[in-house]
Write a protein that holds these residues in place. Structure first.
Motif, mmCIF file in Angstrom:
data_model
loop_
_atom_site.group_PDB
_atom_site.id
_atom_site.type_symbol
_atom_site.label_atom_id
_atom_site.label_comp_id
_atom_site.label_asym_id
_atom_site.label_seq_id
_atom_site.Cartn_x
_atom_site.Cartn_y
_atom_site.Cartn_z
ATOM 1 N N UNK A 84 0.826 -1.209 0.000
ATOM 2 C CA UNK A 84 0.000 0.000 0.000
ATOM 3 C C UNK A 84 0.858 1.255 0.000
ATOM 4 N N UNK A 85 1.873 1.277 0.843
ATOM 5 C CA UNK A 85 2.759 2.448 0.897
ATOM 6 C C UNK A 85 3.508 2.610 -0.417
ATOM 7 N N UNK A 86 3.909 1.512 -1.030
ATOM 8 C CA UNK A 86 4.600 1.591 -2.312
ATOM 9 C C UNK A 86 3.718 2.138 -3.410
ATOM 10 N N UNK A 87 2.439 1.729 -3.437
ATOM 11 C CA UNK A 87 1.513 2.254 -4.432
ATOM 12 C C UNK A 87 1.283 3.749 -4.247
ATOM 13 N N UNK A 88 1.153 4.186 -2.999
ATOM 14 C CA UNK A 88 0.961 5.614 -2.726
ATOM 15 C C UNK A 88 2.192 6.397 -3.150
ATOM 16 N N UNK A 89 3.360 5.855 -2.867
ATOM 17 C CA UNK A 89 4.599 6.537 -3.282
ATOM 18 C C UNK A 89 4.695 6.593 -4.798
ATOM 19 N N UNK A 90 4.273 5.545 -5.475
ATOM 20 C CA UNK A 90 4.293 5.535 -6.930
ATOM 21 C C UNK A 90 3.344 6.587 -7.494
ATOM 22 N N UNK A 91 2.158 6.710 -6.911
ATOM 23 C CA UNK A 91 1.214 7.741 -7.349
ATOM 24 C C UNK A 91 1.787 9.133 -7.124
ATOM 25 N N UNK A 92 2.489 9.315 -6.031
ATOM 26 C CA UNK A 92 3.117 10.610 -5.777
ATOM 27 C C UNK A 92 4.153 10.927 -6.843
ATOM 28 N N UNK A 93 4.922 9.914 -7.253
ATOM 29 C CA UNK A 93 5.912 10.126 -8.305
ATOM 30 C C UNK A 93 5.261 10.476 -9.633
ATOM 31 N N UNK A 94 4.041 10.013 -9.849
ATOM 32 C CA UNK A 94 3.295 10.336 -11.062
ATOM 33 C C UNK A 94 2.463 11.597 -10.908
ATOM 34 N N UNK A 95 2.583 12.240 -9.759
ATOM 35 C CA UNK A 95 1.828 13.445 -9.440
ATOM 36 C C UNK A 95 0.330 13.210 -9.492
ATOM 37 N N UNK A 96 -0.058 12.110 -8.883
ATOM 38 C CA UNK A 96 -1.463 11.763 -8.723
ATOM 39 C C UNK A 96 -1.838 11.877 -7.254
ATOM 40 N N UNK A 97 -3.070 12.275 -6.943
ATOM 41 C CA UNK A 97 -3.512 12.278 -5.550
ATOM 42 C C UNK A 97 -3.400 10.891 -4.940
ATOM 43 N N UNK A 98 -3.077 10.819 -3.677
ATOM 44 C CA UNK A 98 -2.861 9.528 -3.023
ATOM 45 C C UNK A 98 -4.085 8.629 -3.104
ATOM 46 N N UNK A 99 -5.279 9.227 -3.083
ATOM 47 C CA UNK A 99 -6.479 8.400 -3.074
ATOM 48 C C UNK A 99 -6.633 7.627 -4.372
ATOM 49 N N UNK A 100 -6.019 8.113 -5.469
ATOM 50 C CA UNK A 100 -6.095 7.384 -6.737
ATOM 51 C C UNK A 100 -5.264 6.110 -6.714
ATOM 52 N N UNK A 101 -4.484 5.923 -5.664
ATOM 53 C CA UNK A 101 -3.789 4.641 -5.515
ATOM 54 C C UNK A 101 -4.789 3.496 -5.424
ATOM 55 N N UNK A 102 -6.006 3.793 -4.949
ATOM 56 C CA UNK A 102 -7.041 2.763 -4.898
ATOM 57 C C UNK A 102 -7.446 2.336 -6.299
ATOM 58 N N UNK A 103 -7.513 3.290 -7.241
ATOM 59 C CA UNK A 103 -7.819 2.959 -8.631
ATOM 60 C C UNK A 103 -6.717 2.067 -9.203
ATOM 61 N N UNK A 104 -5.463 2.458 -8.951
ATOM 62 C CA UNK A 104 -4.335 1.660 -9.421
ATOM 63 C C UNK A 104 -4.398 0.253 -8.826
ATOM 64 N N UNK A 105 -4.696 0.161 -7.526
ATOM 65 C CA UNK A 105 -4.703 -1.137 -6.843
ATOM 66 C C UNK A 105 -5.765 -2.066 -7.413
ATOM 67 N N UNK A 106 -6.961 -1.538 -7.659
ATOM 68 C CA UNK A 106 -8.041 -2.379 -8.184
ATOM 69 C C UNK A 106 -7.673 -2.940 -9.554
ATOM 70 N N UNK A 107 -7.171 -2.073 -10.444
ATOM 71 C CA UNK A 107 -6.782 -2.537 -11.780
ATOM 72 C C UNK A 107 -5.598 -3.483 -11.688
#
Length: 554
Positions: A84-107
Motif C-alpha cells: 500500500x505504501x509503495x503504491x501511494x509513493x508511486x502515485x506521488x511520483x506520477x503526481x497523482x492524488x494519493x487516493x487514486x492509488x485505490x484505482x491503481x490497486x483495483x486494476x
C-alpha cells in the motif's frame, strides 16, 4: 494516511480469507523450523535448505511465541502495508492524488488475476515475494524521479527477500537506465552513471538472498543438478515455468493486457497537452514507467524463446527455465495499466470529458466523438471492469466459505460442492489434524493425502511427502521426487494416499511411519487396517486415521 487505510481495506476484502492462504503453510512452516529446528525435525521439507533466509528471519520470529495463524496475520499486515505504501509513493511520483492509488490497486490486482501468463499473484497470503514487491514499488517510484542510487538500493533489498523478484527488477531497471540515460537524444549528455557505489551496495545487500539461493546446489554433481532442475521445471512447477504448459487462453488474455497497456503508455505523450500531463523535472514520468515496463516485457519474451529449447536441449532448458522469466511482466504490466488509467481519469475530468462528446450528425449519420473523451470512457470502462472482476473473485471465495488451501477445487474432489459441504470438509480436516497433534508424539511422521497442504499447519507433525511442499536444494528435491513417486505411484495417480498394502510395512520401516491419514471419499469407509480415528463418540465423515501394519520380526 487515509489512502493507506483505504488500500489496506481493499486488500483485506480481496484477500483476507482465514490463514493459511496459498503458500502460507509452505513458507511459515519453514520459517517456524528456521527459528525452532526441533519443530517437525523429521519432515523432509521444513528441514531442507532455507533459500529465503531473510524472509524467515524477519517474518518467522513470531512463531516462537504465537500460532502460525497469528504469525500469518502479522505478516499480512506488514506485507500489505508495504504494498500500500509503495503504491501511494508511486502515485506521488506520477503526481497523482494519493487516493487514486485505490484505482491503481483495483486494476492491478484484477489485471494480475485475469491477465497473468504464468500464474503470478502479489496480494494474498504472506510469503517472500510480497515484501519484495513492496520494495520494488518504492524502487519504481525512485526510478520515475531518476534517483538511481535509491533504485539500486531498494531493488537490492527486494532481492534479499526474494532473489528472483528483486533480481529481475534490477535487470528491468538497467534496461530503463540505458534507454533514459544513454539512448534518448535529448539526454545524450546525461551525467547519470550506472556503476556507482549505490549499485555495488545494492548488490552486496542482495547477497543475503543470492547466497542462500546459490547454496541450494552446493555439493551436488552436474548430473544431480540437472536431474533436480528437470523435476522442478517439467514435473512440479511446469504451470509457472514451462511456456508450453501454459493454457492457450492465458496467452490470449496476457497479449490483450499487454497491447492495451502499451497503448495507454504510448498514448500518454500525445493525447494531452504538455501542461495537462504534468511531468517530473526534465522528464515525463510515464517515459520512465514505460521503459521499466518494456524491460519487464523483454525479460518475459526471452523466457518464451527459452521455452522453445526443451525440444532440442531439454537439460539446458530445465536449468534456464527455473528462473521464472514471466514473473515480473505478470506484475508490472497491469501495474502500468493501472497507473495510466488513473492518470487519464485524473487529467480528463468527468464534466470536461462529457462536454467534449459531440453528437453532430453528418450526412451519413456518423457520430463524432472527441479523442480525449474516447480515452476517458475507455479508462472508465477498464476501471469498472476491474472492479467487477475483483468483486467477482472476492464473492467467489466468500461464497465458498473456505480458504483456497482447503477448497475442493484444490483437493480435486467435488469441486462444485456447496457452502455447507465445503465448510464441513474443512472442519473434518482440522479435526483430524487436531487429533494427530493431541495423540501422537512430537517426532511422529505420518502418511497424508497427497494434495493437502496444511497438515503441518494444524497437526504440527512431520509427513513423508506431499505435492505442495517441494524442497529447493538439490539433494532434498531429488529425495522429494523419489518419495512422491514411491508413495503416490502413477498407476494410483487418482488416489490421495497410497493403498499398496504390500509396501506399507516397508514405508513404516523406511520412514518411521506408524499412522496414515486417508480421505474416506477416495478409499471408502473401511480399510483392512486398525482404525484409530474416528472411534467411539468421535465423528468425521471425510477423514480417518489408520495404524500401519507391524514390521515383521521374522
Amino acid at each position: 494516511m487515509m489512502a493507506w487505510f483505504a488500500l489496506m481495506g481493499l486488500f483485506f476484502v480481496y484477500a483476507g480469507d482465514a490463514p493459511p492462504s496459498v503458500n502460507e503453510a509452505h513458507y511459515l512452516a519453514k520459517a517456524k523450523n528456521f527459528w525452532n529446528p526441533a519443530w517437525c525435525q523429521q519432515d523432509l521439507f521444513v528441514t531442507s535448505g532455507k533459500a529465503h533466509w531473510v524472509f524467515y528471519w524477519v517474518f518467522g520470529w513470531p512463531t516462537k511465541w504465537w500460532s502460525l495463524s497469528t504469525t500469518a496475520w502479522m505478516g499480512r499486515i506488514v506485507g500489505w502495508g508495504m504494498l500500500a505504501a509503495g503504491l501511494i509513493r508511486l502515485c506521488s511520483a506520477l503526481r497523482l492524488p494519493a487516493i487514486l492509488a485505490a484505482v491503481v490497486a483495483v486494476i492491478w490486482v484484477a489485471g494480475i488475476e485475469q491477465g497473468n501468463l504464468a500464474g503470478e499473484w502479489v496480494v494474498g497470503g504472506i510469503e517472500a515475494k510480497v515484501p519484495a514487491f513492496g520494495l520494488v514499488l518504492f524502487g519504481i517510484a525512485e526510478l520515475l524521479h531518476r534517483r538511481w542510487s535509491r533504485v539500486w538500493l531498494l531493488f537490492g533489498t527486494a532481492a534479499a527477500f526474494h532473489v528472483l523478484t528483486g533480481g529481475w527488477a534490477v535487470v528491468a531497471g538497467a534496461i530503463a537506465f540505458v534507454w533514459l540515460e544513454r539512448v534518448r537524444r535529448d539526454r545524450a549528455h546525461s551525467q547519470a552513471r550506472f556503476f556507482t557505489p549505490a549499485l555495488f551496495a545494492g548488490g552486496a545487500i542482495s547477497l543475503l538472498g543470492l547466497i542462500p539461493a546459490v547454496s541450494m546446489s552446493w555439493g551436488a554433481s552436474a548430473a544431480e543438478s540437472t536431474s533436480a532442475a528437470r523435476v522442478y521445471t517439467y514435473f512440479r512447477l511446469s504451470h509457472h515455468l514451462l511456456p508450453s504448459a501454459f493454457h492457450r487462453d492465458w496467452y490470449v488474455r496476457h497479449s490483450m493486457l499487454t497491447l492495451v497497456t502499451l497503448g495507454f503508455l504510448v498514448g500518454q505523450r500525445w493525447l494531452y497537452r504538455r501542461d495537462e500531463l504534468a511531468s517530473l523535472p526534465q522528464r515525463d514520468a510515464f517515459t520512465a514507467l514505460t521503459a521499466f515496463t518494456i524491460g519487464a516485457m523483454l525479460i518475459s519474451i526471452c523466457g518464451l524463446f527459452i521455452g522453445m529449447l526443451p525440444a532440442v536441449a531439454p537439460d539446458l532448458a530445465a536449468k534456464l527455465l527455473r528462473f521464472y522469466w514471466c514473473r515480473l511482466a505478470d506484475v508490472i504490466t497491469p501495474l502500468a495499466l493501472g497507473c495510466s488509467v488513473a492518470k487519464v481519469l485524473y487529467v480528463t475530468h468527468v464534466p470536461d470529458a462529457v462536454s467534449r462528446l459531440s453528437f453532430r450528425r453528418r450526412p451519413w449519420g456518423s457520430l463524432r466523438v472527441d479523442a480525449r473523451s474516447v480515452v476517458f470512457l475507455a479508462s472508465a470502462a477498464i476501471f469498472l471492469s476491474a472492479c467487477g472482476l475483483a468483486g467477482w473473485s472476492t464473492w467467489r471465495w466468500m461464497s465458498g466459505g473456505v480458504p483456497i488451501s482447503h477448497s475442493n477445487s484444490l483437493l480435486g474432489l467435488r469441486r462444485n460442492a456447496d457452502y455447507a459441504e465445503q465448510r464441513q470438509t474443512m472442519q473434518d480436516w482440522i479435526n483430524v489434524c487436531r487429533f494427530v497433534r493431541a495423540n501422537t508424539p512430537e517426532d511422529a511422521v505420518l502418511l497424508t493425502p497427497r494434495h493437502q497442504q496444511s497438515f503441518k499447519w494444524y497437526a504440527e507433525r512431520a509427513e513423508v511427502v506431499n505435492w505442495k511442499d517441494i524442497p529447493q536444494d538439490v539433494v532434498s528435491l531429488r529425495e522429494w521426487a523419489r518419495r512422491f513417486v514411491e508413495i503416490y505411484p502413477i498407476e494410483l495417480s487418482t488416489m490421495r494416499v497410497t493403498i499398496r498394502y504390500d509396501r506399507l510395512r516397508e514405508f513404516r520401516r523406511k520412514y518411521g511411519v506408524n499412522w496414515m491419514v486417508v480421505d474416506r471419499r477416495v478409499v471408502g469407509p473401511q480399510l483392512p487396517l486398525v482404525q484409530v480415528y474416528p472411534n467411539g463418540n468421535e465423528r468425521n465423515s471425510t477423514y480417518a486415521i489408520y495404524r500401519l501394519p507391524s514390521i515383521s520380526t521374522k
